[in-house]
Design an enzyme around this catalytic site. Structure first.
Site, PDB file in Angstrom:
ATOM      1  N   HIS A 104       1.131   4.025   1.731  1.00  0.00           N
ATOM      2  CA  HIS A 104       1.731   4.782   3.526  1.00  0.00           C
ATOM      3  C   HIS A 104       2.539   4.915   3.677  1.00  0.00           C
ATOM      4  O   HIS A 104       3.563   4.403   3.476  1.00  0.00           O
ATOM      5  CB  HIS A 104       1.412   3.349   4.494  1.00  0.00           C
ATOM      6  CG  HIS A 104      -0.206   4.132   5.392  1.00  0.00           C
ATOM      7  ND1 HIS A 104      -1.498   3.344   6.127  1.00  0.00           N
ATOM      8  CD2 HIS A 104      -0.458   5.348   5.259  1.00  0.00           C
ATOM      9  CE1 HIS A 104      -1.297   4.426   6.901  1.00  0.00           C
ATOM     10  NE2 HIS A 104      -1.719   5.327   6.555  1.00  0.00           N
ATOM     11  N   HIS A 133       7.314  -4.835  12.123  1.00  0.00           N
ATOM     12  CA  HIS A 133       6.135  -3.811  12.029  1.00  0.00           C
ATOM     13  C   HIS A 133       5.814  -3.100  13.287  1.00  0.00           C
ATOM     14  O   HIS A 133       5.093  -2.747  13.814  1.00  0.00           O
ATOM     15  CB  HIS A 133       5.490  -3.780  10.708  1.00  0.00           C
ATOM     16  CG  HIS A 133       4.825  -2.383  10.173  1.00  0.00           C
ATOM     17  ND1 HIS A 133       3.705  -1.530  11.637  1.00  0.00           N
ATOM     18  CD2 HIS A 133       4.864  -1.726   9.648  1.00  0.00           C
ATOM     19  CE1 HIS A 133       3.540  -0.970  10.998  1.00  0.00           C
ATOM     20  NE2 HIS A 133       3.329  -0.570   9.465  1.00  0.00           N
ATOM     21  N   HIS A 169       0.946  -1.191  -0.131  1.00  0.00           N
ATOM     22  CA  HIS A 169       0.205   0.061  -0.013  1.00  0.00           C
ATOM     23  C   HIS A 169       0.708   1.042   0.073  1.00  0.00           C
ATOM     24  O   HIS A 169       2.162   1.510  -0.074  1.00  0.00           O
ATOM     25  CB  HIS A 169      -0.938  -0.484   1.543  1.00  0.00           C
ATOM     26  CG  HIS A 169      -0.210   0.360   3.095  1.00  0.00           C
ATOM     27  ND1 HIS A 169       0.683  -0.814   3.167  1.00  0.00           N
ATOM     28  CD2 HIS A 169      -0.532   0.805   3.411  1.00  0.00           C
ATOM     29  CE1 HIS A 169       0.847  -0.842   4.085  1.00  0.00           C
ATOM     30  NE2 HIS A 169       0.167   0.611   4.393  1.00  0.00           N
ATOM     31  N   HIS A 173      -7.145  -2.132   4.636  1.00  0.00           N
ATOM     32  CA  HIS A 173      -6.420  -1.700   6.145  1.00  0.00           C
ATOM     33  C   HIS A 173      -7.495   0.088   6.059  1.00  0.00           C
ATOM     34  O   HIS A 173      -6.851   1.113   5.945  1.00  0.00           O
ATOM     35  CB  HIS A 173      -4.904  -1.451   5.806  1.00  0.00           C
ATOM     36  CG  HIS A 173      -4.098  -0.247   6.313  1.00  0.00           C
ATOM     37  ND1 HIS A 173      -4.038  -0.689   7.602  1.00  0.00           N
ATOM     38  CD2 HIS A 173      -2.819   0.181   6.214  1.00  0.00           C
ATOM     39  CE1 HIS A 173      -3.158   0.513   7.607  1.00  0.00           C
ATOM     40  NE2 HIS A 173      -2.233   1.228   6.578  1.00  0.00           N
ATOM     41  N   ASP A 176      -0.006  -3.993   6.117  1.00  0.00           N
ATOM     42  CA  ASP A 176      -0.522  -3.441   7.305  1.00  0.00           C
ATOM     43  C   ASP A 176      -2.174  -4.153   7.139  1.00  0.00           C
ATOM     44  O   ASP A 176      -2.925  -3.482   5.727  1.00  0.00           O
ATOM     45  CB  ASP A 176      -0.575  -2.188   7.450  1.00  0.00           C
ATOM     46  CG  ASP A 176       0.620  -1.622   8.236  1.00  0.00           C
ATOM     47  OD1 ASP A 176       1.123  -2.073   8.429  1.00  0.00           O
ATOM     48  OD2 ASP A 176       1.158  -0.325   7.472  1.00  0.00           O
ATOM     49  N   ASP A 212       5.454   5.449   5.603  1.00  0.00           N
ATOM     50  CA  ASP A 212       6.307   4.115   5.834  1.00  0.00           C
ATOM     51  C   ASP A 212       6.322   3.451   5.353  1.00  0.00           C
ATOM     52  O   ASP A 212       7.777   2.102   5.713  1.00  0.00           O
ATOM     53  CB  ASP A 212       5.754   3.424   7.905  1.00  0.00           C
ATOM     54  CG  ASP A 212       4.404   3.375   7.513  1.00  0.00           C
ATOM     55  OD1 ASP A 212       4.003   3.729   6.760  1.00  0.00           O
ATOM     56  OD2 ASP A 212       4.628   2.293   7.849  1.00  0.00           O
ATOM     57  N   HIS A 213       5.839   2.574   4.143  1.00  0.00           N
ATOM     58  CA  HIS A 213       6.062   1.098   3.168  1.00  0.00           C
ATOM     59  C   HIS A 213       7.373   2.315   1.932  1.00  0.00           C
ATOM     60  O   HIS A 213       6.887   0.916   1.010  1.00  0.00           O
ATOM     61  CB  HIS A 213       4.771   1.223   3.087  1.00  0.00           C
ATOM     62  CG  HIS A 213       4.188   0.188   4.806  1.00  0.00           C
ATOM     63  ND1 HIS A 213       4.446  -0.806   4.816  1.00  0.00           N
ATOM     64  CD2 HIS A 213       3.369   0.454   5.697  1.00  0.00           C
ATOM     65  CE1 HIS A 213       3.466  -1.415   6.057  1.00  0.00           C
ATOM     66  NE2 HIS A 213       3.619  -0.333   6.427  1.00  0.00           N
TER      67      HIS A 213
HETATM   68 ZN   LIG Z   1      -0.294   1.676   6.589  1.00  0.00          ZN
HETATM   69 ZN   LIG Z   2       2.466   0.821   8.401  1.00  0.00          ZN
END
Ligand SMILES: [Zn+2]
Ligand SMILES: [Zn+2]
Length: 293
Positions: free
Chosen positions: A64, A239, A62, A152, A175, A66-67
């Site tokens: 987001h 994570h 996805h 998510h 996630d 942080d990814h």
């Molecule tokens: Zn996420």
């Molecule tokens: Zn995450």
């Protein structure tokens, strides 16, 4: 045959001195797959003996931050280390093309500097984007990658990847809370990698924004329950929110073990597991030079 994973980054958006952001390396047959590109991913790839030019593909669960935050480093390092124009394949849910286009736009000045400076570098970064949806199946470097729906919300779309090779399977979820798509992703897999939070620890922090994350991640208990329901062999947790502190591994493992009787793997960045043997915590030995890419 074997499918093997390395947890390149076991961190989360919360800064940690020791944990890079979410990223998992999957090796099966001749395929070398990077799932997600969190903070510090190129350093951790190097520690695992892989340079970006050695990747068969990048898979994004996805979008987001942080990814995907170090996707730009993967793209640039891949480009400047290629000796001929070689596309970097990037697979992700709808929206991935927009992110990749924005990454390339961010790097426009750098591209110009390097093209002007290196006489033998005559091509722009070559990126091949494939946007996927649940139900899609891809063949990359001899392995099958099945795309499954995860949940998510309100972040959407999000997907997980089931990587299959000669009777072995690794299910890499991003996630997600437990859901039917996640059960299908994991069913009977040798390895199931799940991003998790400790809901008991998060609830104890009086911070409204942190409380928000409770409703769209799997807790350690939920990940273990998914693993049990799906009949996976090995559950791999990553994570960690909050960052798992030194000496806390047994506590986290015990929470999962109350719901899942199979092997449970967790640990520091570069922890490995494969379909043939128990996981090992901590840095994996560097491969011999011949295997370096
Ligand atoms: Zn996420
Ligand atoms: Zn995450």
């Amino acid at each position: 045959m074997t499918v093997a994973i390395t947890l390149l980054g076991t961190g989360s958006p919360l800064p940690s001195a020791d944990r890079a952001g979410p990223a998992t390396l999957v090796r099966a047959g001749g395929a070398v797959l990077l799932v997600d590109c969190g903070r510090g991913v190129v350093m951790r790839l190097a520690a695992a003996g892989v340079f970006p030019v050695g990747l068969s593909a990048v898979l994004l669960t996805h979008l987001h931050s942080d990814h995907i935050t170090d996707l730009n480093d993967v793209v640039t390092t891949h480009w400047v280390m290629t000796l001929q124009e070689t596309p970097l394949r990037i697979v992700g849910p709808p929206g991935t093309r927009q992110v990749v286009d924005a990454v390339l736009a961010m790097l426009a000045l750098d591209r110009r500097y390097r093209l002007d400076h290196h006489a033998d570098l005559t091509w722009e970064p070559a990126v091949e984007v494939t946007e996927v949806s649940p139900g899609d199946r891809l063949e990359i470097a001899g392995v099958t990658i099945a795309v499954h729906e995860t949940d998510h919300r309100p972040v959407t779309p999000t997907v997980g990847y089931r990587i299959e090779h000669e009777g072995t399977a690794a299910a890499i979820a991003g996630d997600t809370v437990p859901c039917a798509g996640l059960d299908e992703l994991c069913a009977g897999a040798d390895l199931y990698v799940q991003t998790v939070i400790r809901d008991d620890l998060v609830r104890a922090v009086p911070n409204r924004r942190l409380q928000d994350i409770l409703d769209y991640h799997s807790s350690v208990e939920q990940a273990a329950q998914t693993a049990a329901r799906a009949g996976v062999r090995t559950l791999v947790l990553t994570h960690y929110v909050p960052p798992m502190a030194p000496g806390q591994e047994d506590e986290w493992r015990a929470i999962a073990a109350a719901h899942f009787t199979g092997e449970i793997v967790l640990g520091d960045d570069l922890t490995t597991a494969d379909s043939n043997r128990a996981g090992t915590s901590g840095p994996s030995p560097a491969p011999p030079p011949a295997e370096r890419t």
